[in-house]
Design an enzyme around this catalytic site. Structure first.
Site, PDB file in Angstrom:
ATOM      1  N   ASP A 266       0.848  -1.201   0.000  1.00  0.00           N
ATOM      2  CA  ASP A 266       0.000   0.000   0.000  1.00  0.00           C
ATOM      3  C   ASP A 266       0.878   1.244   0.000  1.00  0.00           C
ATOM      4  O   ASP A 266       1.375   1.664   1.037  1.00  0.00           O
ATOM      5  CB  ASP A 266      -0.925  -0.030   1.236  1.00  0.00           C
ATOM      6  CG  ASP A 266      -1.905   1.144   1.252  1.00  0.00           C
ATOM      7  OD1 ASP A 266      -1.962   1.883   0.239  1.00  0.00           O
ATOM      8  OD2 ASP A 266      -2.623   1.303   2.267  1.00  0.00           O
ATOM      9  N   LYS A 273       1.406   7.983   0.524  1.00  0.00           N
ATOM     10  CA  LYS A 273       1.803   8.002   1.926  1.00  0.00           C
ATOM     11  C   LYS A 273       3.149   8.704   2.077  1.00  0.00           C
ATOM     12  O   LYS A 273       3.907   8.821   1.111  1.00  0.00           O
ATOM     13  CB  LYS A 273       1.940   6.561   2.447  1.00  0.00           C
ATOM     14  CG  LYS A 273       0.640   5.812   2.614  1.00  0.00           C
ATOM     15  CD  LYS A 273       0.900   4.407   3.158  1.00  0.00           C
ATOM     16  CE  LYS A 273      -0.386   3.611   3.309  1.00  0.00           C
ATOM     17  NZ  LYS A 273      -1.324   4.173   4.294  1.00  0.00           N
ATOM     18  N   ASP A 284      -0.028  -5.219   4.651  1.00  0.00           N
ATOM     19  CA  ASP A 284      -1.411  -4.807   4.405  1.00  0.00           C
ATOM     20  C   ASP A 284      -2.244  -5.908   3.738  1.00  0.00           C
ATOM     21  O   ASP A 284      -3.414  -5.701   3.445  1.00  0.00           O
ATOM     22  CB  ASP A 284      -1.408  -3.529   3.545  1.00  0.00           C
ATOM     23  CG  ASP A 284      -2.599  -2.632   3.814  1.00  0.00           C
ATOM     24  OD1 ASP A 284      -3.209  -2.756   4.888  1.00  0.00           O
ATOM     25  OD2 ASP A 284      -2.917  -1.802   2.933  1.00  0.00           O
ATOM     26  N   ASP A 343      -5.785   6.368  -0.768  1.00  0.00           N
ATOM     27  CA  ASP A 343      -5.193   5.578   0.316  1.00  0.00           C
ATOM     28  C   ASP A 343      -6.271   4.855   1.142  1.00  0.00           C
ATOM     29  O   ASP A 343      -5.950   4.005   1.965  1.00  0.00           O
ATOM     30  CB  ASP A 343      -4.337   6.499   1.204  1.00  0.00           C
ATOM     31  CG  ASP A 343      -3.353   5.725   2.061  1.00  0.00           C
ATOM     32  OD1 ASP A 343      -3.175   4.515   1.820  1.00  0.00           O
ATOM     33  OD2 ASP A 343      -2.769   6.338   2.975  1.00  0.00           O
ATOM     34  N   ARG A 347     -11.230  -0.529   1.983  1.00  0.00           N
ATOM     35  CA  ARG A 347     -12.699  -0.606   1.994  1.00  0.00           C
ATOM     36  C   ARG A 347     -13.235  -0.840   0.588  1.00  0.00           C
ATOM     37  O   ARG A 347     -14.304  -1.410   0.419  1.00  0.00           O
ATOM     38  CB  ARG A 347     -13.265   0.664   2.643  1.00  0.00           C
ATOM     39  CG  ARG A 347     -12.969   1.927   1.901  1.00  0.00           C
ATOM     40  CD  ARG A 347     -13.052   3.162   2.785  1.00  0.00           C
ATOM     41  NE  ARG A 347     -11.979   3.234   3.776  1.00  0.00           N
ATOM     42  CZ  ARG A 347     -11.846   4.195   4.680  1.00  0.00           C
ATOM     43  NH1 ARG A 347     -12.730   5.174   4.737  1.00  0.00           N
ATOM     44  NH2 ARG A 347     -10.853   4.177   5.541  1.00  0.00           N
TER      45      ARG A 347
HETATM   46  N1  BES Z   1      -3.407   0.107   5.186  1.00  0.00           N
HETATM   47  C1  BES Z   1      -3.792   1.369   5.695  1.00  0.00           C
HETATM   48  C2  BES Z   1      -4.093   1.359   7.195  1.00  0.00           C
HETATM   49  C3  BES Z   1      -2.951   1.041   8.108  1.00  0.00           C
HETATM   50  C4  BES Z   1      -2.161   2.066   8.611  1.00  0.00           C
HETATM   51  C5  BES Z   1      -2.718  -0.253   8.512  1.00  0.00           C
HETATM   52  C6  BES Z   1      -1.122   1.768   9.484  1.00  0.00           C
HETATM   53  C7  BES Z   1      -1.689  -0.557   9.376  1.00  0.00           C
HETATM   54  C8  BES Z   1      -0.897   0.447   9.870  1.00  0.00           C
HETATM   55  C9  BES Z   1      -5.043   1.872   4.980  1.00  0.00           C
HETATM   56  O1  BES Z   1      -5.178   1.474   3.662  1.00  0.00           O
HETATM   57  C10 BES Z   1      -5.004   3.361   4.996  1.00  0.00           C
HETATM   58  O2  BES Z   1      -4.152   3.904   4.350  1.00  0.00           O
HETATM   59  N2  BES Z   1      -5.937   3.989   5.702  1.00  0.00           N
HETATM   60  C11 BES Z   1      -6.011   5.399   5.776  1.00  0.00           C
HETATM   61  C12 BES Z   1      -7.410   5.813   5.404  1.00  0.00           C
HETATM   62  C13 BES Z   1      -7.583   7.298   5.239  1.00  0.00           C
HETATM   63  C14 BES Z   1      -6.858   7.763   4.005  1.00  0.00           C
HETATM   64  C15 BES Z   1      -9.062   7.613   5.130  1.00  0.00           C
HETATM   65  C16 BES Z   1      -5.703   5.809   7.208  1.00  0.00           C
HETATM   66  O3  BES Z   1      -6.187   5.165   8.132  1.00  0.00           O
HETATM   67  O4  BES Z   1      -4.930   6.754   7.367  1.00  0.00           O
HETATM   68 ZN    ZN Z   2      -4.235  -0.277   3.119  1.00  0.00          ZN
HETATM   69 MN    MN Z   3      -4.206   2.804   2.313  1.00  0.00          MN
END
Ligand code: BES
Ligand code: ZN
Ligand code: MN
Length: 495
Positions: A266, A273, A284, A343, A347
């Site tokens: 990811d 990111k 991920d 990101d 979902r």
């Molecule tokens: N894979 C990440 C979530 C994640 C972050 C898992 C750190 C494990 C450790 C997910 O895809 C993500 O990027 N989520 C974002 C969503 C946001 C952009 C709405 C998040 O939680 O920052």
């Molecule tokens: Zn993710």
């Molecule tokens: Mn993500």
């Protein structure tokens, strides 16, 4: 070579290390330690009063060449406070012994203790799990000789009938470690296509397992516009991996639906990111790995309940073909999604996977996903946050969580969180513009795709992949296999 696990009578112990549980305070030893102490002239009690043996959780003191015991070493394994002992105390102690014994290889035998307020079959299962999970070595790609030594045999020493609990724990722990292997595999080796190959290997372990792998053409056909969009920026196109477990003679229903997020890396996509935020994003795909190995465990345990595992795998990469913020996608159930952050991809792939799982006939669903950074902030590495639409289903999950060791804490699913993702242009957005309630609105998003029936969403962002030792029986960074043990418990309660 895998560790061989067996049950032996206490009079027939042959091992390089004999492990004996010691609880706090040590002023009075528990029955097993007291019995050993009586045979070696009170050395344990002497070390306890000198302060060398504390009984602290995870502490191990090795005695070499104890007289008249017939074993070369005794490991005094700390359990922690006597009034708070549980399965985790034994898992942690067993992991510590496994690491101590791993230093010189060889075999370990554990004495159970019927004076301790933890049932003997629970002690046995926890020791097996703690040993196998604690001895796990993530250094598969090391070329030198600094890999961990394997314990060749683990014997549970008791006259009680713990054979079934021992066997079950052995199976479940092996599948948990297999899920850890998947999480730890780097993204240049593990991508949707090779994850599907790993799942095919799992399907080959049982006649009751079948596999179907859907690629871009089939996904196009099904209208799976969400997973296709997430995978569009990668040279490794997405896969929807469908494993079915149909044990002979099982009733048609219930059917357990296991859904997993498997983003093999990811980057965040165009909503990229930070360098720090990308660290460990090979993990991920952990939710997907856990449902692949979870269904493998159900088959290995021969549980009499049908199950379907659906793994949504894609790489969230950056390219001219990447999906963009402002794109509007149509998911498999016909609902439209305005992308506001690439990101928030988990979902999206789950939207198609959840819907597909229900279409395939799942009556009770569970999804596992490293979904939100906010859940890791909230609960850290120990508990996953769980959102459930059905109280009876939560009860099953809560009990399964307590016995399995995969800890789960209920979070609120409420339709009023839906307004965070109301879109001007489409049925919903995939992220909110407000820095609020990220795990809860993500759960409401998923709720749009689960159809009718019980469903639980596990946000395992904190529990799936560790940056460092958790301070218990999970002592290495990397994949934890969180969820495999819980899946086995849930299925046992259904069948
Ligand atoms: N894979 C990440 C979530 C994640 C972050 C898992 C750190 C494990 C450790 C997910 O895809 C993500 O990027 N989520 C974002 C969503 C946001 C952009 C709405 C998040 O939680 O920052
Ligand atoms: Zn993710
Ligand atoms: Mn993500």
């Amino acid at each position: 070579m895998a560790t061989q696990v067996d049950v032996v009578a206490p009079g027939a112990i042959e091992a390089d290390v004999l492990a004996v549980p010691v609880a706090q305070p040590t002023a009075k030893l528990d029955a097993a330690a007291a019995a050993v102490d009586a045979r070696i002239g009170g050395r344990i009690a002497a070390l306890a009063s000198a302060g060398d043996v504390t009984g602290r959780a995870g502490a191990v003191v090795l005695l070499h060449d104890p007289p008249d015991l017939g074993v070369p070493r005794v490991a005094l394994a700390g359990l922690g406070a006597r009034e708070r002992l549980d399965a985790d105390s034994f898992r942690t102690a067993a992991a510590a012994v496994a690491r101590a014994a791993g230093a010189f290889g060889g075999t370990v035998a554990w004495l159970l203790d019927d004076s301790i307020a933890v049932p003997l079959d629970v002690q046995a299962g926890a020791i097996v799990e703690g040993t196998l999970l604690g001895a796990y070595d993530p250094g598969r790609w090391k070329t030198g000789d600094d890999r961990r030594r394997e314990i060749s045999r683990l014997s549970i020493a008791t006259d009680a009938d713990v054979a079934a609990a021992t066997r079950r724990a052995e199976i479940v722990a092996r599948w948990t470690n297999r899920a850890r292997d998947l999480s730890n595999e780097p993204p240049n080796m593990l991508y949707p296509e090779t994850l599907a190959e790993r799942a095919t290997d799992v399907a080959a372990t049982s006649d009751a397992l079948t596999i179907e792998v859907l690629g871009p053409a089939e996904l196009e056909e099904l209208g799976a516009g969400a997973i296709l969009a997430v995978g569009s920026g990668s040279n490794h196109p997405p896969r929807l991996i469908v494993l079915r477990y149909d044990p002979p003679g099982a009733p048609e229903e219930p059917v357990l639906g296991l859904v997993g997020k498997a983003i093999t890396f990811d980057t965040g996509g165009l909503s990229i990111k930070t360098a720090g935020g990308m660290v460990d994003m090979k993990g991920d795909m952990s939710g997907g790995g856990v449902v692949i190995c979870g269904i493998g465990a159900l088959a290995d345990l021969a549980l009499p309940v049908r199950a379907i595992a659906v793994v949504a795998s894609a790489e969230n990469a950056i390219d001219a073909e990447s999906y963009r913020p402002s794109d509007i996608l149509t998911a498999m159930n016909g609902k439209t999604i305005e992308i506001t952050n690439t990101d928030a991809e988990g979902r999206l792939v789950l939207a198609d996977a959840l819907w597909h799982t229900r279409q395939l006939g799942a009556t009770h669903m569970v999804d596992f996903a490293t979904l939100t950074g906010a859940m890791e902030l909230a609960l850290g590495d120990l508990y996953a946050g769980v959102f459930v639409n059905d109280d009876a289903w939560w009860k099953t999950i809560e009990e399964s969580s307590e016995t399995s060791g995969d800890k789960a804490w209920r979070f609120p699913l409420h339709p009023r969180y839906r307004r965070y993702i109301d879109s001007t242009y489409a049925d919903m957005m995939n992220s909110s513009s407000l820095r609020q309630g990220s795990p809860a609105l993500a759960a409401e998003f998923l709720h749009e795709f689960v159809g009718e029936g019980p469903w639980a969403h596990f946000d395992m962002a904190g529990t799936g992949f560790l940056e460092r030792s958790r301070g218990d029986y999970l002592t290495t960074p990397g994949g934890t296999g969180y969820g495999v043990r819980l899946i086995a418990e849930v299925a046992s309660r259904m069948g």
